[in-house]
Every structure is written in structure tokens, then in C-alpha cells.
Design a protein around this motif. Sequence first.
Motif, PDB file in Angstrom:
ATOM      1  N   ALA A   1      35.534  66.287  23.608  1.00  0.00           N
ATOM      2  CA  ALA A   1      36.815  66.587  22.973  1.00  0.00           C
ATOM      3  C   ALA A   1      37.415  65.324  22.356  1.00  0.00           C
ATOM      4  O   ALA A   1      37.966  65.354  21.249  1.00  0.00           O
ATOM      5  CB  ALA A   1      37.772  67.199  23.990  1.00  0.00           C
ATOM      6  N   ARG A   2      37.323  64.218  23.064  1.00  0.00           N
ATOM      7  CA  ARG A   2      37.846  62.959  22.526  1.00  0.00           C
ATOM      8  C   ARG A   2      37.064  62.532  21.290  1.00  0.00           C
ATOM      9  O   ARG A   2      37.649  62.101  20.284  1.00  0.00           O
ATOM     10  CB  ARG A   2      37.774  61.863  23.583  1.00  0.00           C
TER      11      ARG A   2
ATOM     12  N   PRO B   1      30.311  60.732  28.193  1.00  0.00           N
ATOM     13  CA  PRO B   1      31.340  60.178  29.082  1.00  0.00           C
ATOM     14  C   PRO B   1      31.143  58.704  29.408  1.00  0.00           C
ATOM     15  O   PRO B   1      32.087  58.021  29.809  1.00  0.00           O
ATOM     16  CB  PRO B   1      31.216  61.039  30.347  1.00  0.00           C
ATOM     17  N   LEU B   2      29.928  58.175  29.200  1.00  0.00           N
ATOM     18  CA  LEU B   2      29.681  56.764  29.457  1.00  0.00           C
ATOM     19  C   LEU B   2      30.252  55.880  28.350  1.00  0.00           C
ATOM     20  O   LEU B   2      30.335  54.656  28.497  1.00  0.00           O
ATOM     21  CB  LEU B   2      28.178  56.520  29.597  1.00  0.00           C
ATOM     22  N   GLU B   3      30.639  56.494  27.250  1.00  0.00           N
ATOM     23  CA  GLU B   3      31.184  55.746  26.125  1.00  0.00           C
ATOM     24  C   GLU B   3      32.697  55.563  26.231  1.00  0.00           C
ATOM     25  O   GLU B   3      33.306  54.932  25.364  1.00  0.00           O
ATOM     26  CB  GLU B   3      30.815  56.458  24.818  1.00  0.00           C
ATOM     27  N   TRP B   4      33.294  56.102  27.306  1.00  0.00           N
ATOM     28  CA  TRP B   4      34.723  55.955  27.561  1.00  0.00           C
ATOM     29  C   TRP B   4      34.881  55.300  28.932  1.00  0.00           C
ATOM     30  O   TRP B   4      34.454  55.851  29.946  1.00  0.00           O
ATOM     31  CB  TRP B   4      35.422  57.319  27.527  1.00  0.00           C
ATOM     32  N   SER B   5      35.478  54.123  28.958  1.00  0.00           N
ATOM     33  CA  SER B   5      35.524  53.342  30.193  1.00  0.00           C
ATOM     34  C   SER B   5      36.194  54.080  31.338  1.00  0.00           C
ATOM     35  O   SER B   5      35.776  53.965  32.501  1.00  0.00           O
ATOM     36  CB  SER B   5      36.228  52.007  29.942  1.00  0.00           C
ATOM     37  N   ASP B   6      37.231  54.879  31.059  1.00  0.00           N
ATOM     38  CA  ASP B   6      37.935  55.558  32.142  1.00  0.00           C
ATOM     39  C   ASP B   6      37.188  56.785  32.641  1.00  0.00           C
ATOM     40  O   ASP B   6      37.487  57.304  33.725  1.00  0.00           O
ATOM     41  CB  ASP B   6      39.352  55.954  31.705  1.00  0.00           C
ATOM     42  N   LEU B   7      36.196  57.263  31.881  1.00  0.00           N
ATOM     43  CA  LEU B   7      35.395  58.413  32.312  1.00  0.00           C
ATOM     44  C   LEU B   7      34.102  57.980  33.000  1.00  0.00           C
ATOM     45  O   LEU B   7      33.511  58.765  33.749  1.00  0.00           O
ATOM     46  CB  LEU B   7      35.051  59.301  31.117  1.00  0.00           C
ATOM     47  N   ARG B   8      33.689  56.764  32.759  1.00  0.00           N
ATOM     48  CA  ARG B   8      32.413  56.310  33.306  1.00  0.00           C
ATOM     49  C   ARG B   8      32.465  56.140  34.816  1.00  0.00           C
ATOM     50  O   ARG B   8      31.537  56.534  35.532  1.00  0.00           O
ATOM     51  CB  ARG B   8      32.021  54.991  32.633  1.00  0.00           C
ATOM     52  N   TRP B   9      33.536  55.546  35.323  1.00  0.00           N
ATOM     53  CA  TRP B   9      33.609  55.253  36.753  1.00  0.00           C
ATOM     54  C   TRP B   9      33.528  56.506  37.620  1.00  0.00           C
ATOM     55  O   TRP B   9      32.811  56.519  38.628  1.00  0.00           O
ATOM     56  CB  TRP B   9      34.877  54.448  37.045  1.00  0.00           C
ATOM     57  N   PRO B  10      34.217  57.610  37.287  1.00  0.00           N
ATOM     58  CA  PRO B  10      34.127  58.808  38.138  1.00  0.00           C
ATOM     59  C   PRO B  10      32.753  59.461  38.164  1.00  0.00           C
ATOM     60  O   PRO B  10      32.515  60.343  38.991  1.00  0.00           O
ATOM     61  CB  PRO B  10      35.156  59.763  37.511  1.00  0.00           C
TER      62      PRO B  10
END
Length: 331
Positions: free
Chosen positions: A174-175, A283-292
Amino acid sequence: MVTRPTPADKQVTALVRDATAAPSMHNAQPWFFRYFRRSRTFEIHADQARAMPHSDPQNRGLHIGCGAALLNLEVAAVHEDLRPDTALLPDPTDPALVATVRLTHAAADRSGLGALYPAIHRRHTSRYPFGEREIPDAVREELRAAADAEGAILTFPTAWHLQEVLELAREAEARNATDRGADEDLVRWTRTDAASAATADDGVPHYAFGPRRRGGKAPVRDFAGSRRVPGREAADFEHHPQLALVSTAHNRPEDWLRAGRAVERVLLLATLRGLAGSFATQPLEWSDLRWPLRDPVAGTGYAQTLLRLGYGPQGPGAPRRPVSDVLDVQP
């Protein structure tokens, strides 16, 4: 003294052709090889001109691609009865020099790399629907062992963790749909018309996009973005996607290279076991989504890439740059 023969230029060219069959982010192929005849040594360099400052600001994905090509080079060398002596990041003053590989005399293949060679040119990224058939536990264990051999960890998210990973992938999609930088990367590295697809030697051509997703939960990137591709069909994807996370204990360039080696070793073995695979790295391309994304049981480590595996079409081969563009042979 017996002088051992050095690999002829024809053999060196063949080794690099095998190496460059590796996958890379958006098929950018961000590598360059230099071979020194006298020392029988390859240098593998990261090609910064093929970096993606927006989608891959740390060059993590670039290193993963180079690591995959490095693994292929080693597999091909072992297949040719050569022993590859590899050093990662051998020169701290030159971060673009990601590895050296010195080819020495033949030795018994205790690494198991040679057995993977038949899969190098059979492995293709498949963005097509897979069946719902589950991957047997024995095959999953083999794939885990393949990642472990390269210093990485392979886990298969299940239950609530799988749902969390799928949610993160949907959020990233979506982003990306409204992110100008992500769209610019797609425009640069995709070929949506027949003319450009027929002549390009890099990027993702329209015939490798796969169908548009009509239903299902598989986290497949739509490389068309907002653009229309004439004749492209829609299809239902699997409702129970089988995903695999490749993680490392640390998050340094050396770890990214090891992750790339692990990814390719897993994909080659998966190909030999009749599986198809694709990447779901959104999701690995967004820092806030990678950690979870990390393994909730261990609670540590760094997710480096996300694979989608299953039984289905292998997908078409993507174009490759000529070896003459990526290889320099020195005395």
C-alpha cells in the motif's frame, strides 16, 4: 615442479556466466567481476551505478544480490573441479570490493556445492500462483540446513506470525503504491512493452511480471505498478502461502553477503526438490516494517529477505547482461 594449468579465458567466461544467473533486486544485476590470470583470482565488485538509493538506501539488497552471484560462482567452480578460496570484504578501504575468490587445485567437495550446479540455469523467479500442497518437513529441514551452511537462519513463519508477516507485506504494498521513489525504481527497472522487453539485458520484463492477483493471500509484488500491460491476465493465488525468512545474527555488509549466499543456496536446492520461488521483499524496504518480521521465538536477529516457496511454474528466465559487460580479465 609440476605447474598446474590455469583456467582458460573460455572457462573463466563460463564461470561468470553461471555466476550472473543469480537473482538480484529488480534484476539490476549490481556486480562486476575482475579476473587475474596470474593468481587465478576473481574480484567481485558491487556496481554502485545499479544501486537503488530509495528502495535500498543502505545497499543491503545490493549486497544480497552480490552474495547470490558469489555463491553461484563457487558452485560453478566446484563443478569444474576447482576449489574456491573465498574472502568476504577483503579490503576495508574499498567497500565496493565485496569478495575475492582464488581458484586452487581440485579437492573433494565436502561442501555439497557441486551437486547444486544443475539448478543454476533452471532457477527462475516465479510470480505465478502456486498450489496449496505443503512443503514436506524433510524438505524444509534440508532448506534450513542449506541456509545454516552459509551462516544464516531460515524460518518458516506459521500461525499468527505468518499472518503478521502477510499484514506487513500488504502494508508495504500500500505504501509503495503511493510512494514516488518506489514508483521511480519500478519505472527504471521494468520493461512494460514488447520492444523494450525484447532488447533489454537487465530489469524485469513484462512477461516475467506474472498475472495480476485477483484473489489469494500470496505477497507477490506487482511490477506493473499503476501502468497497464496489454494482454495481462488476472489469477487467483494461493490462500495459504508458504513463506521463508532468511535472517542473520548481525546487520553488517558481511551479513548481507552471507544472506545472499544463503538465499541462493536455498533457492538452488529448492529448485532441485521441485519447488518454485519468488521474493516478497516489500516490507524489508521500510525500516519500521522490517523489525517486526523477525522470528518471535528467538526475538533476535535481523530479517534480510523474505521468500515465497511452493509447487508451481518455475517462471520465465529474466534477461542477463552479456559477460563482456561484467568481466574484465587481467594478466
